[in-house]
Scaffold this active site. Structure first.
Site, PDB file in Angstrom:
ATOM      1  N   TYR A  73     -59.117  22.563 -36.481  1.00 29.37           N
ATOM      2  CA  TYR A  73     -58.969  22.703 -38.052  1.00 29.37           C
ATOM      3  C   TYR A  73     -57.702  23.710 -38.469  1.00 29.37           C
ATOM      4  O   TYR A  73     -57.137  23.335 -39.226  1.00 29.37           O
ATOM      5  CB  TYR A  73     -60.286  23.149 -38.776  1.00 29.37           C
ATOM      6  CG  TYR A  73     -60.272  23.239 -40.129  1.00 29.37           C
ATOM      7  CD1 TYR A  73     -60.719  22.280 -40.978  1.00 29.37           C
ATOM      8  CD2 TYR A  73     -59.764  24.339 -40.706  1.00 29.37           C
ATOM      9  CE1 TYR A  73     -60.592  22.329 -42.372  1.00 29.37           C
ATOM     10  CE2 TYR A  73     -59.740  24.545 -42.072  1.00 29.37           C
ATOM     11  CZ  TYR A  73     -60.062  23.340 -42.718  1.00 29.37           C
ATOM     12  OH  TYR A  73     -60.019  23.441 -44.230  1.00 29.37           O
ATOM     13  N   PHE A 125     -37.179  12.046 -61.396  1.00 34.57           N
ATOM     14  CA  PHE A 125     -38.014  10.908 -60.464  1.00 34.57           C
ATOM     15  C   PHE A 125     -39.377  10.806 -61.353  1.00 34.57           C
ATOM     16  O   PHE A 125     -39.910  11.616 -61.553  1.00 34.57           O
ATOM     17  CB  PHE A 125     -37.743  10.913 -58.889  1.00 34.57           C
ATOM     18  CG  PHE A 125     -38.744  10.115 -58.281  1.00 34.57           C
ATOM     19  CD1 PHE A 125     -38.295   8.959 -58.205  1.00 34.57           C
ATOM     20  CD2 PHE A 125     -40.053  10.658 -57.762  1.00 34.57           C
ATOM     21  CE1 PHE A 125     -38.940   7.878 -57.542  1.00 34.57           C
ATOM     22  CE2 PHE A 125     -40.842   9.532 -57.198  1.00 34.57           C
ATOM     23  CZ  PHE A 125     -40.256   8.319 -57.122  1.00 34.57           C
ATOM     24  N   THR A 126     -39.904   9.602 -60.869  1.00 40.68           N
ATOM     25  CA  THR A 126     -41.183   9.420 -61.754  1.00 40.68           C
ATOM     26  C   THR A 126     -42.269  10.700 -61.624  1.00 40.68           C
ATOM     27  O   THR A 126     -42.867  11.283 -62.344  1.00 40.68           O
ATOM     28  CB  THR A 126     -41.992   8.001 -61.480  1.00 40.68           C
ATOM     29  OG1 THR A 126     -41.765   8.253 -59.929  1.00 40.68           O
ATOM     30  CG2 THR A 126     -40.904   7.248 -61.888  1.00 40.68           C
ATOM     31  N   ASP A 216     -35.167  18.175 -53.808  1.00 39.19           N
ATOM     32  CA  ASP A 216     -36.034  16.994 -53.670  1.00 39.19           C
ATOM     33  C   ASP A 216     -35.301  16.355 -52.347  1.00 39.19           C
ATOM     34  O   ASP A 216     -34.150  15.736 -52.501  1.00 39.19           O
ATOM     35  CB  ASP A 216     -36.106  16.120 -54.606  1.00 39.19           C
ATOM     36  CG  ASP A 216     -36.932  14.657 -54.313  1.00 39.19           C
ATOM     37  OD1 ASP A 216     -37.137  14.538 -53.110  1.00 39.19           O
ATOM     38  OD2 ASP A 216     -37.366  14.110 -55.090  1.00 39.19           O
ATOM     39  N   LYS A 259     -40.156   8.704 -46.120  1.00 39.14           N
ATOM     40  CA  LYS A 259     -38.837   7.980 -46.173  1.00 39.14           C
ATOM     41  C   LYS A 259     -37.882   8.423 -44.823  1.00 39.14           C
ATOM     42  O   LYS A 259     -38.191   7.962 -43.742  1.00 39.14           O
ATOM     43  CB  LYS A 259     -38.318   8.571 -47.522  1.00 39.14           C
ATOM     44  CG  LYS A 259     -38.896   7.615 -48.762  1.00 39.14           C
ATOM     45  CD  LYS A 259     -39.837   8.527 -49.254  1.00 39.14           C
ATOM     46  CE  LYS A 259     -40.259   7.937 -50.607  1.00 39.14           C
ATOM     47  NZ  LYS A 259     -41.686   8.408 -50.969  1.00 39.14           N
ATOM     48  N   ARG A 383     -37.572  -1.025 -61.627  1.00 39.55           N
ATOM     49  CA  ARG A 383     -37.109   0.569 -61.966  1.00 39.55           C
ATOM     50  C   ARG A 383     -36.502   0.409 -63.250  1.00 39.55           C
ATOM     51  O   ARG A 383     -35.185   0.571 -63.461  1.00 39.55           O
ATOM     52  CB  ARG A 383     -36.293   1.067 -60.794  1.00 39.55           C
ATOM     53  CG  ARG A 383     -36.870   1.251 -59.416  1.00 39.55           C
ATOM     54  CD  ARG A 383     -37.618   2.622 -59.132  1.00 39.55           C
ATOM     55  NE  ARG A 383     -38.902   2.642 -59.782  1.00 39.55           N
ATOM     56  CZ  ARG A 383     -39.854   3.543 -59.051  1.00 39.55           C
ATOM     57  NH1 ARG A 383     -39.739   4.437 -58.307  1.00 39.55           N
ATOM     58  NH2 ARG A 383     -41.299   3.640 -59.681  1.00 39.55           N
ATOM     59  N   PHE A 450     -46.316   2.252 -64.113  1.00 35.87           N
ATOM     60  CA  PHE A 450     -45.867   1.349 -62.963  1.00 35.87           C
ATOM     61  C   PHE A 450     -46.604   0.792 -62.096  1.00 35.87           C
ATOM     62  O   PHE A 450     -46.617  -0.270 -61.710  1.00 35.87           O
ATOM     63  CB  PHE A 450     -44.151   1.492 -62.630  1.00 35.87           C
ATOM     64  CG  PHE A 450     -44.430   2.976 -61.995  1.00 35.87           C
ATOM     65  CD1 PHE A 450     -44.253   3.961 -62.660  1.00 35.87           C
ATOM     66  CD2 PHE A 450     -44.494   2.822 -60.488  1.00 35.87           C
ATOM     67  CE1 PHE A 450     -44.068   5.189 -61.730  1.00 35.87           C
ATOM     68  CE2 PHE A 450     -44.268   4.125 -59.878  1.00 35.87           C
ATOM     69  CZ  PHE A 450     -44.110   5.185 -60.467  1.00 35.87           C
TER      70      PHE A 450
END
Ligand code: PLI
Length: 458
Positions: A73, A125-126, A216, A259, A383, A450
């Site tokens: 943990y 970005f969303t 980001d 990514k 998009r 979306f």
């Protein structure tokens, strides 16, 4: 010298069969999914280009790393490996692990943004924008105008327009701007990079006003690769050095490790400031888990630590971006309009131009993605207006200049033959574009619509 071909720097050790469906099956599947490719079952998809998020194939070293998972943990060995990788490759001082990128965005937004604040950024970005809004802030786009024009071939379309940024700082005052949001690369602009020259300038300007930069860094290695290829003075620099230089110009970062970093789940917040780290480390235990795992299993942190090293390898990143370029060039040669330059993580079809017979309220990109699936079982993502959501003040649709369908290429997953099949399907849909009549909303959730909206054919 004669042209010499290149190939991927790996060979395939295990395969996952995919199902090829009939047109009849696809008609039923897309109707059941409300014409939203997010609502399709993956078993009904042939080539899945929905996203490059969490869809990478891990290396044998990463799979071996899973076996070294220390599922304690607190204080897992794998956390310390991950911390070491983040410090070594990215240079940030402190690591707060999270289950994925948006959790890091939540934490940094809650910690730094107060009601009425303005957050400038190189295009939205969303999830990032939503977390900024939920924290009481307003996102303002300060990307260069070229980014909104799909045909403009500016080599660094993610660059910040320094005049727009400085005017904003003068208008609102630096005290209302907690940080500037800088993405490498910019997803919504079509996977476009920022140059180091521009980032240095943004750094000087923000330093003058005492404003932080939060990075980001979801696709930072891809951005660094393009800098090496395109920016004068960087051709002889290692991709890993360029990545470090980018990170060094910023104060902290949110990362969706799903990514660039070649894992199926994971993310983090990284910061340099000790006091901010202390607050973030305290907050992560409320929403994610203890500060030495933050929503990830020990094995996931190990795979991520290894994936970060692999992501900055020149041969890897050259092949990864090279595959996207292969697809993009094929589609360009068919005379089909896409965002140029070709993006690093996907090919973005210009739905507005491809379906010029449809007005924007007929949701051309959403309709195009559905048509592509119907033709071949290739799954892509809208998009455009559906992704852009509504204006929180007046409730109107946000109509972005870019109305796109993203063919997103997962890392190390598909072959060149798959790319050929995709390009040919895009060509057939383009030839038969006049049959596409557009869509209308029949269900729309409040946030990030979306993902879950449903549509009917007009
Ligand atoms: O999906 P998350 O929560 O791990 O990360 C959110 C996120 C943040 N920034 C950027 C630039 C992203 O692209 C991103 C997620 N992108 C997804 C899911 C995509 O399909 O592009």
């Amino acid at each position: 010298m004669k042209h010499r071909s290149w190939a991927e720097p790996y060979k395939i050790k295990m395969v996952e069969p995919v199902r090829i469906t009939s047109r009849f099956e696809r008609e039923k599947a897309i109707e059941d999914a409300g014409y939203n490719t997010f609502l399709l079952k993956s078993a009904d998809v042939y080539i899945d280009l929905l996203t490059d998020s969490g869809t990478s194939a891990m290396s044998d070293r990463q799979w071996a790393g899973l076996m070294l998972g220390d599922e304690s943990y607190a204080g897992s060995k794998n956390f310390y490996h991950l911390e070491e990788a983040v410090q070594k490759y990215y240079g940030y001082k402190h690591l707060v692990p999270t289950h994925q990128g948006r959790a890091a965005e939540h934490i940094i937004s809650q910690l730094l943004i107060k009601k009425g604040d303005i957050i400038p950024g190189n295009m939205y970005f969303t999830t990032t924008k939503l977390h900024q809004e939920l924290a009481g802030g307003t996102f303002v786009d300060v990307i260069i105008d070229e980014a909104h024009d799909p045909e403009n071939e500016h080599p660094f379309k993610a660059n910040v327009d320094l005049n727009k940024l400085e005017n904003l700082i003068k208008k609102y005052g630096a005290e209302r701007i907690p940080y500037v949001s800088i993405a490498t690369t910019v997803n919504m602009a079509g996977g476009q990079p920022i140059s180091l020259e521009n980032l240095h300038e943004v750094r000087s300007l923000t330093q003058k006003y005492g404003i932080k930069i939060i990075h980001d860094m979801t696709r930072v290695a891809e951005n660094a690769y393009i800098i090496k290829e395109r920016e004068p003075g960087y051709a002889d620099r290692e991709v890993s050095e360029i990545v470090r230089e980018i990170c060094n110009l910023t104060d902290g970062a949110t990362m969706s490790a799903k990514k660039d970093a070649l894992v199926n789940i994971g993310g983090f917040l990284a910061v340099n400031d000790d006091e901010l780290f202390d607050r973030a480390r305290n907050m992560v235990v409320i929403y994610e888990g203890l500060h030495t795992y933050g929503g990830m299993a020990g094995r996931d942190m190990e795979a991520l630590a290894i994936g970060i090293g692999e992501s900055v390898d020149y041969n890897h990143i050259k092949a990864r971006v090279g595959q996207v370029y292969y697809l993009g060039e094929k589609i360009i040669n068919m005379g089909i309009p896409i965002v140029k330059p070709i993006g690093t993580h996907g090919v973005f079809l210009n739905a507005k131009k491809m379906l010029s017979h449809l007005s924007k309220d007929k949701l051309p990109a959403q309709a195009l993605a559905a048509a592509l699936y119907l033709d071949s079982g290739v799954r892509a993502m809208e998009r455009g207006v559906v992704s852009a959501g509504r204006n929180p003040e007046n409730g109107d649709h946000n109509y972005p200049e870019l109305e796109l369908v993203r063919l997103t290429v997962p890392r190390r997953v598909y072959t060149q033959a798959h790319m050929d099949v995709v390009a040919e399907s895009v060509e057939v849909v383009y030839e038969e574009r006049n049959k596409i009549t557009g869509l209308k909303f029949v269900y729309e959730p409040r946030y990030l619509r979306f993902f879950q909206s449903r549509f009917e054919i007009l």
